[in-house]
Design a protein around this motif. Structure first.
Motif, PDB file in Angstrom:
ATOM      1  N   TYR A  87       0.833  -1.197   0.000  1.00 31.05           N
ATOM      2  CA  TYR A  87       0.000   0.000   0.000  1.00 31.05           C
ATOM      3  C   TYR A  87       0.872   1.254   0.000  1.00 31.05           C
ATOM      4  CZ  TYR A  87      -3.587  -3.338   1.403  1.00 31.05           C
ATOM      5  OH  TYR A  87      -4.437  -4.416   1.440  1.00 31.05           O
ATOM      6  N   TYR A 138       0.258   5.945  -0.105  1.00 26.39           N
ATOM      7  CA  TYR A 138      -0.599   7.119  -0.238  1.00 26.39           C
ATOM      8  C   TYR A 138      -0.051   8.014  -1.345  1.00 26.39           C
ATOM      9  CZ  TYR A 138      -2.859   6.110   4.253  1.00 26.39           C
ATOM     10  OH  TYR A 138      -3.576   5.536   5.280  1.00 26.39           O
ATOM     11  N   GLU A 139      -0.954   8.700  -2.009  1.00 32.76           N
ATOM     12  CA  GLU A 139      -0.551   9.654  -3.049  1.00 32.76           C
ATOM     13  C   GLU A 139      -1.438  10.890  -2.937  1.00 32.76           C
ATOM     14  OE1 GLU A 139       1.976  10.804  -6.217  1.00 32.76           O
ATOM     15  OE2 GLU A 139       2.040   9.096  -4.846  1.00 32.76           O
ATOM     16  N   LEU A 197      -0.084  10.249 -10.471  1.00 32.45           N
ATOM     17  CA  LEU A 197      -1.074   9.203 -10.233  1.00 32.45           C
ATOM     18  C   LEU A 197      -1.244   8.332 -11.473  1.00 32.45           C
ATOM     19  CD1 LEU A 197      -3.271   7.872  -8.516  1.00 32.45           C
ATOM     20  CD2 LEU A 197      -4.870   9.593  -9.383  1.00 32.45           C
ATOM     21  N   LEU A 231      -0.874   4.260 -11.787  1.00 30.65           N
ATOM     22  CA  LEU A 231      -1.930   3.392 -12.308  1.00 30.65           C
ATOM     23  C   LEU A 231      -1.404   2.504 -13.428  1.00 30.65           C
ATOM     24  CD1 LEU A 231      -4.957   5.882 -12.382  1.00 30.65           C
ATOM     25  CD2 LEU A 231      -4.399   4.168 -10.648  1.00 30.65           C
ATOM     26  N   TRP A 233      -0.917   0.006  -9.747  1.00 33.55           N
ATOM     27  CA  TRP A 233      -1.499   0.456  -8.489  1.00 33.55           C
ATOM     28  C   TRP A 233      -2.988   0.733  -8.681  1.00 33.55           C
ATOM     29  CZ3 TRP A 233       1.004   0.520  -3.857  1.00 33.55           C
ATOM     30  CH2 TRP A 233       2.391   0.415  -3.882  1.00 33.55           C
ATOM     31  N   PRO A 276      -6.502   2.508  -6.870  1.00 32.04           N
ATOM     32  CA  PRO A 276      -7.011   3.357  -5.783  1.00 32.04           C
ATOM     33  C   PRO A 276      -8.122   2.636  -5.030  1.00 32.04           C
ATOM     34  CG  PRO A 276      -7.876   4.090  -7.909  1.00 32.04           C
ATOM     35  CD  PRO A 276      -6.903   2.989  -8.205  1.00 32.04           C
ATOM     36  N   ARG A 322      -9.254   4.170  -1.716  1.00 34.58           N
ATOM     37  CA  ARG A 322      -9.962   5.147  -0.884  1.00 34.58           C
ATOM     38  C   ARG A 322      -9.447   6.544  -1.177  1.00 34.58           C
ATOM     39  NH1 ARG A 322      -9.361   2.970   3.695  1.00 34.58           N
ATOM     40  NH2 ARG A 322      -7.663   4.174   4.594  1.00 34.58           N
ATOM     41  N   GLU A 323     -10.348   7.528  -1.136  1.00 34.25           N
ATOM     42  CA  GLU A 323      -9.995   8.922  -1.366  1.00 34.25           C
ATOM     43  C   GLU A 323     -10.389   9.752  -0.155  1.00 34.25           C
ATOM     44  OE1 GLU A 323     -12.052  10.193  -4.810  1.00 34.25           O
ATOM     45  OE2 GLU A 323     -10.907   8.956  -6.213  1.00 34.25           O
ATOM     46  N   ILE A 366      -5.078   9.854  -1.810  1.00 31.50           N
ATOM     47  CA  ILE A 366      -5.592   8.584  -2.323  1.00 31.50           C
ATOM     48  C   ILE A 366      -4.759   7.440  -1.761  1.00 31.50           C
ATOM     49  CG2 ILE A 366      -6.055   7.230  -4.392  1.00 31.50           C
ATOM     50  CD1 ILE A 366      -6.432   9.781  -5.932  1.00 31.50           C
ATOM     51  N   LEU A 391      -3.667   3.721  -2.291  1.00 31.66           N
ATOM     52  CA  LEU A 391      -3.586   2.774  -3.390  1.00 31.66           C
ATOM     53  C   LEU A 391      -3.036   1.442  -2.901  1.00 31.66           C
ATOM     54  CD1 LEU A 391      -2.083   5.717  -4.625  1.00 31.66           C
ATOM     55  CD2 LEU A 391      -3.028   4.596  -6.652  1.00 31.66           C
ATOM     56  N   GLU A 392      -3.411   0.374  -3.588  1.00 33.29           N
ATOM     57  CA  GLU A 392      -2.855  -0.941  -3.282  1.00 33.29           C
ATOM     58  C   GLU A 392      -2.362  -1.590  -4.567  1.00 33.29           C
ATOM     59  OE1 GLU A 392      -5.896  -3.397  -1.571  1.00 33.29           O
ATOM     60  OE2 GLU A 392      -6.749  -3.914  -3.514  1.00 33.29           O
TER      61      GLU A 392
END
Length: 249
Positions: A4, A6-7, A17, A21, A25, A27, A29-30, A50, A52-53
């Motif tokens: 995981y 964060y961005e 971002l 992607l 990666w 997303p 949760r925002e 965001i 991301l996982e």
């Protein structure tokens, strides 16, 4: 295995971002980050944090490795080393220690003043607040790729949390504060980039904490309203109110 990160993303600058992607990666949760001014609704909604996982189909130690048998392919997915070139990674890892800890080893406790920044390479690390008045005091279980120690690494403050290895132990890549100071002397740009990435990790966790506090306050407010409503109903049923009045007809 999932990792995981964060961005922080602005709608007018989403190239970073989009690059993530394309690397696989996703997303999940925002969180809206308000700007300093709420008068401009467009700018106030322009930034998102965001979470991301990414699913990584590999063991922690395959392929090309750096010092201490740390694989470069693994470290390039760790947010602490975001934007690092191969020579940058080599420079940082050369100043780090790779240590393996037995299961259930206490790494630090609340009040300890040892300051080091660590990445989980194998196993897991449990971070918690042992003094919380709850049964489960573990806040997070950090899997390979997880980073911890960033909240006290750049300050003189003691640890406010505790950390220990899980049931299978853990292998950690750790950077002490003196080693970071040496890095800053060798290459200030790389040290600044590392500090910036650590700050982004900390900011993401602070955002999560803010959300939790907000939920707690809402729950507390709802509980207070419910208790007040029960007292009100008891009174209007005649428990504490004399005959007559609006509800006494």
């Amino acid at each position: 295995m999932k990792i995981y990160r964060y961005e922080s993303v602005r709608f007018d600058a989403a190239d970073g971002l989009n690059s993530l992607l394309r690397q696989g990666w996703l997303p999940i949760r925002e969180t809206h980050i308000p700007s300093g001014s709420e008068s401009n609704s467009e700018s106030a909604a322009a930034t998102l944090l965001i979470l991301l996982e990414k699913e990584v189909d590999r063991l922690p130690f395959p392929g090309e490795t750096l010092a201490g048998n740390v694989p470069i392919t693994f470290l390039q997915d760790v947010m602490l080393f975001d934007g690092f070139e191969l020579n940058d990674l080599q420079r940082v890892v050369g100043l780090c220690d790779v240590r393996t800890f037995d299961p259930e080893t206490v790494l630090f406790q609340t009040g300890d003043e040892a300051h080091w920044l660590a990445v989980v390479l194998k196993g897991d690390v449990q971070v918690g607040l042992p003094e919380l008045p709850v049964q489960q005091t573990t806040i997070a279980v950090l899997q390979p790729g997880g980073v911890f120690g960033e909240s006290t690494f750049f300050s003189e403050s003691p640890h406010t949390m505790s950390a220990r290895t899980g049931a299978n132990g853990a292998t950690l890549l750790s950077l002490t504060r003196p080693s970071y100071d040496e890095l800053a002397h060798i290459d200030a740009n790389v040290a600044a980039r590392l500090a910036n990435n650590a700050a982004r990790i900390l900011a993401g966790r602070l955002q999560e904490t803010d959300e939790w506090v907000w939920e707690l306050l809402q729950q507390n407010q709802i509980a207070q309203v419910s208790a007040s409503w029960r007292r009100f109903r008891h009174r209007v049923r005649g428990g504490d109110v004399a005959g007559g009045g609006f509800f006494g007809v």
